[in-house]
Design a protein around this motif. Structure first.
Motif, PDB file in Angstrom:
ATOM      1  N   LEU B 326      12.953 -16.811  -0.718  1.00  0.00           N
ATOM      2  CA  LEU B 326      12.969 -15.344  -0.803  1.00  0.00           C
ATOM      3  C   LEU B 326      11.690 -14.830  -1.439  1.00  0.00           C
ATOM      4  CD1 LEU B 326      16.632 -14.618  -1.913  1.00  0.00           C
ATOM      5  CD2 LEU B 326      15.552 -13.847   0.186  1.00  0.00           C
ATOM      6  N   MET B 327      11.226 -15.560  -2.449  1.00  0.00           N
ATOM      7  CA  MET B 327      10.005 -15.138  -3.128  1.00  0.00           C
ATOM      8  C   MET B 327       8.806 -15.264  -2.187  1.00  0.00           C
ATOM      9  SD  MET B 327       8.833 -16.432  -6.793  1.00  0.00           S
ATOM     10  CE  MET B 327       9.442 -15.551  -8.156  1.00  0.00           C
ATOM     11  N   LEU B 328       8.810 -16.315  -1.361  1.00  0.00           N
ATOM     12  CA  LEU B 328       7.720 -16.480  -0.396  1.00  0.00           C
ATOM     13  C   LEU B 328       7.728 -15.350   0.633  1.00  0.00           C
ATOM     14  CD1 LEU B 328       7.683 -20.312   0.278  1.00  0.00           C
ATOM     15  CD2 LEU B 328       5.918 -18.981  -0.850  1.00  0.00           C
ATOM     16  N   ILE B 329       8.934 -14.924   1.032  1.00  0.00           N
ATOM     17  CA  ILE B 329       9.027 -13.794   1.963  1.00  0.00           C
ATOM     18  C   ILE B 329       8.413 -12.552   1.319  1.00  0.00           C
ATOM     19  CG2 ILE B 329      10.607 -12.253   3.188  1.00  0.00           C
ATOM     20  CD1 ILE B 329      12.551 -14.631   3.393  1.00  0.00           C
ATOM     21  N   CYS B 330       8.768 -12.311   0.041  1.00  0.00           N
ATOM     22  CA  CYS B 330       8.200 -11.167  -0.692  1.00  0.00           C
ATOM     23  C   CYS B 330       6.684 -11.248  -0.694  1.00  0.00           C
ATOM     24  CB  CYS B 330       8.706 -11.142  -2.134  1.00  0.00           C
ATOM     25  SG  CYS B 330      10.411 -10.676  -2.275  1.00  0.00           S
ATOM     26  N   ALA B 331       6.174 -12.449  -0.963  1.00  0.00           N
ATOM     27  CA  ALA B 331       4.723 -12.621  -1.043  1.00  0.00           C
ATOM     28  C   ALA B 331       4.074 -12.264   0.289  1.00  0.00           C
ATOM     29  CB  ALA B 331       4.388 -14.062  -1.424  1.00  0.00           C
ATOM     30  N   GLY B 332       4.651 -12.789   1.380  1.00  0.00           N
ATOM     31  CA  GLY B 332       4.094 -12.515   2.701  1.00  0.00           C
ATOM     32  C   GLY B 332       4.092 -11.038   3.023  1.00  0.00           C
ATOM     33  N   ARG B 333       5.221 -10.381   2.751  1.00  0.00           N
ATOM     34  CA  ARG B 333       5.316  -8.960   3.109  1.00  0.00           C
ATOM     35  C   ARG B 333       4.454  -8.095   2.207  1.00  0.00           C
ATOM     36  NH1 ARG B 333      11.360  -7.464   5.004  1.00  0.00           N
ATOM     37  NH2 ARG B 333      10.396  -5.465   5.354  1.00  0.00           N
ATOM     38  N   GLU B 334       4.366  -8.472   0.935  1.00  0.00           N
ATOM     39  CA  GLU B 334       3.510  -7.678   0.049  1.00  0.00           C
ATOM     40  C   GLU B 334       2.044  -7.826   0.426  1.00  0.00           C
ATOM     41  OE1 GLU B 334       4.052  -7.661  -4.173  1.00  0.00           O
ATOM     42  OE2 GLU B 334       6.204  -7.374  -3.985  1.00  0.00           O
ATOM     43  N   GLU B 335       1.661  -9.032   0.854  1.00  0.00           N
ATOM     44  CA  GLU B 335       0.280  -9.239   1.271  1.00  0.00           C
ATOM     45  C   GLU B 335      -0.059  -8.287   2.419  1.00  0.00           C
ATOM     46  OE1 GLU B 335      -0.672 -13.194   2.560  1.00  0.00           O
ATOM     47  OE2 GLU B 335      -2.804 -12.842   2.212  1.00  0.00           O
ATOM     48  N   GLN B 336       0.840  -8.226   3.417  1.00  0.00           N
ATOM     49  CA  GLN B 336       0.618  -7.350   4.564  1.00  0.00           C
ATOM     50  C   GLN B 336       0.579  -5.894   4.114  1.00  0.00           C
ATOM     51  OE1 GLN B 336      -0.208  -8.613   7.507  1.00  0.00           O
ATOM     52  NE2 GLN B 336      -0.695  -6.489   7.969  1.00  0.00           N
ATOM     53  N   LEU B 337       1.511  -5.542   3.211  1.00  0.00           N
ATOM     54  CA  LEU B 337       1.587  -4.152   2.765  1.00  0.00           C
ATOM     55  C   LEU B 337       0.304  -3.713   2.080  1.00  0.00           C
ATOM     56  CD1 LEU B 337       4.420  -2.171   1.435  1.00  0.00           C
ATOM     57  CD2 LEU B 337       2.534  -2.360  -0.130  1.00  0.00           C
ATOM     58  N   PHE B 338      -0.211  -4.556   1.205  1.00  0.00           N
ATOM     59  CA  PHE B 338      -1.407  -4.130   0.466  1.00  0.00           C
ATOM     60  C   PHE B 338      -2.643  -4.140   1.361  1.00  0.00           C
ATOM     61  CE2 PHE B 338       1.322  -4.912  -3.205  1.00  0.00           C
ATOM     62  CZ  PHE B 338       1.101  -3.727  -3.882  1.00  0.00           C
ATOM     63  N   LYS B 339      -2.656  -5.028   2.367  1.00  0.00           N
ATOM     64  CA  LYS B 339      -3.753  -4.983   3.345  1.00  0.00           C
ATOM     65  C   LYS B 339      -3.729  -3.652   4.093  1.00  0.00           C
ATOM     66  CE  LYS B 339      -4.728  -9.818   4.277  1.00  0.00           C
ATOM     67  NZ  LYS B 339      -4.324 -10.970   5.089  1.00  0.00           N
ATOM     68  N   ASP B 340      -2.528  -3.257   4.524  1.00  0.00           N
ATOM     69  CA  ASP B 340      -2.385  -1.981   5.238  1.00  0.00           C
ATOM     70  C   ASP B 340      -2.743  -0.812   4.328  1.00  0.00           C
ATOM     71  OD1 ASP B 340      -1.545  -3.428   7.364  1.00  0.00           O
ATOM     72  OD2 ASP B 340       0.588  -3.002   7.114  1.00  0.00           O
ATOM     73  N   LEU B 341      -2.258  -0.894   3.088  1.00  0.00           N
ATOM     74  CA  LEU B 341      -2.503   0.200   2.142  1.00  0.00           C
ATOM     75  C   LEU B 341      -4.003   0.373   1.912  1.00  0.00           C
ATOM     76  CD1 LEU B 341      -1.318   2.311   0.209  1.00  0.00           C
ATOM     77  CD2 LEU B 341      -1.269   0.567  -1.562  1.00  0.00           C
ATOM     78  N   ASP B 342      -4.702  -0.743   1.842  1.00  0.00           N
ATOM     79  CA  ASP B 342      -6.147  -0.683   1.638  1.00  0.00           C
ATOM     80  C   ASP B 342      -6.806   0.075   2.778  1.00  0.00           C
ATOM     81  OD1 ASP B 342      -8.314  -1.287   0.003  1.00  0.00           O
ATOM     82  OD2 ASP B 342      -8.906  -2.967   1.290  1.00  0.00           O
ATOM     83  N   LYS B 343      -6.384  -0.235   4.003  1.00  0.00           N
ATOM     84  CA  LYS B 343      -6.940   0.450   5.186  1.00  0.00           C
ATOM     85  C   LYS B 343      -6.616   1.941   5.130  1.00  0.00           C
ATOM     86  CE  LYS B 343      -6.591  -3.466   8.272  1.00  0.00           C
ATOM     87  NZ  LYS B 343      -5.445  -4.075   8.935  1.00  0.00           N
ATOM     88  N   VAL B 344      -5.357   2.252   4.817  1.00  0.00           N
ATOM     89  CA  VAL B 344      -4.931   3.653   4.793  1.00  0.00           C
ATOM     90  C   VAL B 344      -5.688   4.418   3.713  1.00  0.00           C
ATOM     91  CG1 VAL B 344      -2.973   5.186   4.378  1.00  0.00           C
ATOM     92  CG2 VAL B 344      -2.651   3.121   5.712  1.00  0.00           C
ATOM     93  N   ALA B 345      -5.807   3.799   2.526  1.00  0.00           N
ATOM     94  CA  ALA B 345      -6.464   4.482   1.402  1.00  0.00           C
ATOM     95  C   ALA B 345      -7.926   4.781   1.714  1.00  0.00           C
ATOM     96  CB  ALA B 345      -6.353   3.627   0.143  1.00  0.00           C
ATOM     97  N   ARG B 346      -8.557   3.896   2.469  1.00  0.00           N
ATOM     98  CA  ARG B 346      -9.961   4.130   2.807  1.00  0.00           C
ATOM     99  C   ARG B 346     -10.127   5.309   3.758  1.00  0.00           C
ATOM    100  NH1 ARG B 346     -13.204   0.136   0.880  1.00  0.00           N
ATOM    101  NH2 ARG B 346     -11.928  -1.534   0.022  1.00  0.00           N
ATOM    102  N   LYS B 347      -9.089   5.547   4.581  1.00  0.00           N
ATOM    103  CA  LYS B 347      -9.175   6.651   5.547  1.00  0.00           C
ATOM    104  C   LYS B 347      -8.870   8.007   4.903  1.00  0.00           C
ATOM    105  CE  LYS B 347      -6.674   4.681   8.817  1.00  0.00           C
ATOM    106  NZ  LYS B 347      -5.768   4.631   9.938  1.00  0.00           N
ATOM    107  N   LEU B 348      -8.109   7.990   3.794  1.00  0.00           N
ATOM    108  CA  LEU B 348      -7.686   9.253   3.175  1.00  0.00           C
ATOM    109  C   LEU B 348      -8.879  10.016   2.638  1.00  0.00           C
ATOM    110  CD1 LEU B 348      -4.584   8.119   1.132  1.00  0.00           C
ATOM    111  CD2 LEU B 348      -4.551   9.396   3.255  1.00  0.00           C
ATOM    112  N   LYS B 349      -8.779  11.352   2.708  1.00  0.00           N
ATOM    113  CA  LYS B 349      -9.876  12.187   2.202  1.00  0.00           C
ATOM    114  C   LYS B 349      -9.459  12.836   0.888  1.00  0.00           C
ATOM    115  CE  LYS B 349     -12.583  12.626   6.165  1.00  0.00           C
ATOM    116  NZ  LYS B 349     -11.694  11.979   7.142  1.00  0.00           N
ATOM    117  N   ALA B 350     -10.324  12.743  -0.084  1.00  0.00           N
ATOM    118  CA  ALA B 350     -10.018  13.285  -1.408  1.00  0.00           C
ATOM    119  C   ALA B 350     -10.002  14.809  -1.381  1.00  0.00           C
ATOM    120  CB  ALA B 350     -11.029  12.800  -2.424  1.00  0.00           C
TER     121      ALA B 350
END
Lengths: 128, 350
Positions: B326-350
């Protein structure tokens, strides 16, 4: 077994209210203050763990293996390192005072320092 | 179900302070301090802007003899980062001398400024005895002095304001041991009137992604979760069943207790993403918030399965392999989430 049952059987903790974020019906996050069961479980485990440690310390003192200082230290959830810092002595010295034969010969001034650090009276400090 | 419970208090200079219940002590206190200065900001917002979300497994730091796994950044860092990113000037001081520490506290609250102090929870007798653990790192706010000692507001533990005796305050602020507070007190001096909350959010998100993905040490971030998961699977063989249960209970405690707002701060971060999605009007952030909620649910499942193992000591069909999985599943999904978040945050305009 349902989570609810587990926590009831594992812990006799009363429902202390603590905030946690949960989505409401519309999926919007709000702060809910009902106690959550996992928290209750872990709290219950920790409480029973501490109690067991204090009981163990009390037995050791009654059996004459340790000085009463050992029990009072456990009661205040301290270890020798924390107690040594609180009274301002070396860990070596505090560990020595955990031996009953050495504890019984301690000067009142030293006992006073321990009593102050552990918030007990000197008489209490000598008994369990 | 209650949303927010509010108690009002009048400060030394006649201003009104509003006590709001929060999930975590540091973020709750920070939010209350900033609100007092006229910067209306919620607790999850502080948590997100201050990049509170984290994971770290610290086998070399022991708490009651057990290695520490943390779900948040170092205590104090959220306040510092949030203050910096929102343009808040802060006063933050530790004391070598107890008397000076108490005098300074009294001096400041007499001017009507509320002050946050870091304390050892064991010595706070206003709190039920059974919940008092020897843990230095609990924050609350001192409002004013009264005949019983101090009037305090503890957003994380209590739903109402209460009194704390002078003796308790001194013991708790200057308790010795690991993570000594040494009388730490802090409060904001001034708030930059034209702070940019959008920019602060973006900085916070990017920083969180960096913390979770880019630290080149396998103990921190997503890598730390994988490392710990693999260790958990091996525990029963390596340590024996009883000891393995103790260690698992400790992880659980750090995840669910210590006022994490549920599932090791994951729900609080989801709340932040939701608020940020409204702020930016971004559909992508709203989706990420839902994903974070789903991850939080897996952490909750991890807690359920672990609790069953600990409770039934070998008779249950749940295994350490399942918990680690279960912890490995969390790790995998969090990795994907933060990768996506990084992309989204870069596109956002202040």
């Amino acid at each position: 077994m349902e989570p609810d049952e587990i926590f009831r059987s594992i812990a006799d903790v009363d429902g202390l209210k603590r905030g946690q974020y949960t989505p409401n019906n519309q999926g919007k996050y709000i702060l809910d203050t009902n106690p959550s069961w996992p928290e209750t479980v872990v709290n219950g485990l920790y409480v029973s763990d501490i109690r067991a440690r204090i009981e163990e310390a009390r037995r050791a003192v009654l059996a004459g293996q340790k000085s009463p200082l050992y029990y009072h230290m456990a009661r205040r959830q301290m270890n020798t390192a924390i107690l040594a810092k609180t009274v301002g002595m070396t860990v070596f010295r505090v560990k020595r005072h955990l031996r009953p034969e050495i504890f019984s010969k301690l000067k009142p001034s030293i006992l006073d320092r321990y009593a102050h650090a552990l918030v007990v009276s000197q008489e209490e400090l000598k008994s369990v | 179900m209650t949303t927010e419970l509010i108690t009002k208090e009048t400060l030394a200079n006649g201003r009104t302070y509003i006590h709001r219940t929060s999930a975590h002590c540091e973020t709750g206190v920070t939010s209350a301090l900033f609100r007092d200065k006229g910067l209306d900001i919620s607790e999850p917002m502080i948590f997100g802007i201050g990049s509170g979300i984290f994971f770290g497994h610290l086998p070399f730091i022991k708490q009651t003899g057990l290695p520490v796994s943390t779900f948040r950044s170092i205590p104090g860092l959220v306040f510092k980062k949030a203050a910096k990113r929102l343009g808040v000037k802060v006063f933050r001081k530790r004391f070598r001398n107890q008397q000076k520490g108490m005098d300074e506290l009294r001096r400041v609250i007499r001017t009507g400024q509320i002050v946050a102090v870091t304390t050892n929870i064991y010595w706070l007798s206003f709190f039920p005895r059974r919940y008092r653990f020897n843990f230095s790192g609990h924050n609350f706010i001192v409002l004013y002095e009264n005949e019983n000692g101090f009037r305090i507001s503890d957003p994380a533990l209590l739903e109402y304001t209460t009194d704390c005796s002078t003796h308790d305050m001194e013991r708790a602020r200057f308790a010795r041991g690991p993570m000594e507070a040494r009388g730490l007190m802090y409060y904001p001096l001034s708030v930059n009137p034209d702070h940019d909350i959008r920019k602060a959010c973006i900085t916070g998100m990017k920083d969180s992604c960096k913390q979770m993905l880019k630290i080149p040490i396998p103990l921190f971030g997503v890598k730390g979760m994988r490392y710990l998961a693999k260790k958990v699977i091996k525990w029963p063989d390596k340590l024996g069943y009883v000891e393995a249960c103790r260690q698992l209970a400790h992880i659980l405690r750090l995840q669910e207790e210590m006022g994490t707002g549920g599932a090791g701060f994951r729900f609080m971060y989801a709340a932040f993403l939701q608020e940020a999605a409204e702020l930016f009007g971004s559909e992508e952030l709203a989706e990420l918030s839902q994903e974070m909620t789903a991850i939080g649910d897996i952490w909750r499942e991890f807690a359920v399965v672990s609790a069953r193992i600990i409770k039934q000591r070998g008779q249950s069909e749940e295994t350490f392999a399942k918990v680690g999985g279960l912890m490995l599943i969390c790790a995998g999904r969090e990795e994907q989430l933060f990768k996506d978040l990084d992309k989204v945050a870069r596109k956002l305009k202040a």
